[in-house]
Design an enzyme around this catalytic site. Structure first.
Site, short mmCIF file in Angstrom:
data_model
loop_
_atom_site.label_atom_id
_atom_site.label_comp_id
_atom_site.label_asym_id
_atom_site.label_seq_id
_atom_site.Cartn_x
_atom_site.Cartn_y
_atom_site.Cartn_z
N LYS A 1 -1.02 -1.02 -4.37
CA LYS A 1 -2.20 -0.19 -4.18
C LYS A 1 -1.74 1.24 -3.90
O LYS A 1 -0.94 1.46 -2.99
CB LYS A 1 -3.03 -0.71 -3.01
CG LYS A 1 -4.31 0.09 -2.77
CD LYS A 1 -5.09 -0.48 -1.59
CE LYS A 1 -6.38 0.31 -1.38
NZ LYS A 1 -7.14 -0.15 -0.20
N TYR B 1 0.85 -1.19 0.00
CA TYR B 1 0.00 0.00 0.00
C TYR B 1 0.89 1.24 0.00
O TYR B 1 1.57 1.54 0.98
CB TYR B 1 -0.89 -0.02 1.24
CG TYR B 1 -2.13 0.86 1.15
CD1 TYR B 1 -2.35 1.73 0.09
CD2 TYR B 1 -3.08 0.82 2.16
CE1 TYR B 1 -3.48 2.51 0.02
CE2 TYR B 1 -4.23 1.60 2.10
CZ TYR B 1 -4.43 2.44 1.03
OH TYR B 1 -5.55 3.22 0.97
#
EC number: 4.2.1.41
Length: 306
Positions: free
Chosen positions: A163, A138
């Site tokens: 992400k 992330y």
């Protein structure tokens, strides 16, 4: 070592952590939340992540949430857990995730420290290399990777996705156009529908949708319109639903979580609006504004009967 699994595309489900009036985790409400997402056709479940108040969960609550997600999903869709925080804690959660049988995990940013690239590499490589599960990094806050660092991590076949919750499009272009389809790319920006038109052209074919927890038919309608050139419908969705909700979300820090619960309560889903500090609940004025927007959403864009 297992071969890297294929990750789902499309709209990804991120359940909340339902709590009763005393702040205790409500597992029955969590079951209902997950079942609702599955019934609405979401392609995966990401449990105990940011919208699931990862920061505030006890170890027992974390395990219970994973167990509920796996039980409800019944292998219909893949289940991913959230891991992160300090390294020892992240490794424990990754190990537990593997034992419970999730398909992979989303690595949330490390706690507090503003690390150098070498520190981030060591942190992420320790987690990714600790299990055979698919790993998604992330990119946000204090976990922002440069191209050389991400390329070093590609040695791990478990690294399956990136992400982005940062919104640095220069960096996104460099990463996606250099690395290509070795990774799958996810839009993790707050209210990802707002930015998805820019992301989809770079190869981001999946995104986490906060509003899918309470108006998933709008998420599905939006994504279909985006992918299929239905520009007039896309504009209508932006004007009457997506941008108005996003304006409320930006009013207070923490609304990325608490506004989801408010929306779910408005549409009749039994999760309550209780959140744990330091997140604050939605203020009455903003709650009323959200009610009005959702009323408009259902009137202008009715949900089709299945």
């Amino acid at each position: 070592m297992e071969k890297k699994k294929t990750l789902p595309a499309g709209i990804l489900g991120f359940p909340v952590a339902p709590m009763d009036s005393q702040g205790r985790l409500d597992l029955k409400a969590l079951e209902a939340n997950i079942q609702f997402l599955l019934d609405e056709g979401l392609k995966s479940i990401f449990i105990a992540c940011g919208s699931g108040e990862f920061h505030a969960l006890s170890p027992a609550e974390y395990q219970s949430m994973l167990e509920v997600a796996l039980s409800v999903a019944k292998s219909q869709v893949p289940v991913y857990s959230g891991v992160g925080g300090n390294l020892s804690h992240a490794l424990q959660l990754a190990e537990l995730s593997g034992k419970l049988g999730v398909d992979g995990y989303l690595i949330l940013p490390p706690y507090l420290i503003e690390p150098e690239q070498e520190g981030l590499y060591q942190y992420l490589s320790a987690i990714i290399g600790s299990t055979d599960l698919s790993a998604i990094v992330y990119q946000r806050d204090n976990c922002v990777l440069t191209l050389p660092t991400l390329e070093r991590l590609l040695q791990y076949p478990q690294l399956a996705g990136l992400k982005d919750g940062l919104g640095n499009m220069d960096l996104n272009i460099e990463l996606t156009q250099t690395i290509g389809n070795r990774l799958q790319y996810f839009n993790g920006m707050p209210m990802a529908e707002v930015t998805m038109p820019a992301y989809v052209r770079l190869g981001f074919n999946a995104y986490s949708s906060a509003i899918s927890n309470y108006i998933p038919h709008i998420s599905a309608m939006f994504y279909d319109a985006l992918l299929n050139g239905k520009d007039e419908l896309l504009n209508e969705l932006y004007l009457h639903v997506i941008l108005p909700i996003n304006r409320i979300r930006r009013q207070r820090k923490g609304y990325a979580v608490s506004l989801i619960k408010a929306g779910m309560q408005i549409v009749g889903l039994p999760v309550g609006t209780q959140v744990r500090p330091p997140i604050a609940p939605v203020e009455k004025e903003h709650y009323a504004q959200l009610e009005a927007i959702l009323k408009t959403a259902f009137e202008r864009f009715p949900k089709e009967a299945k």
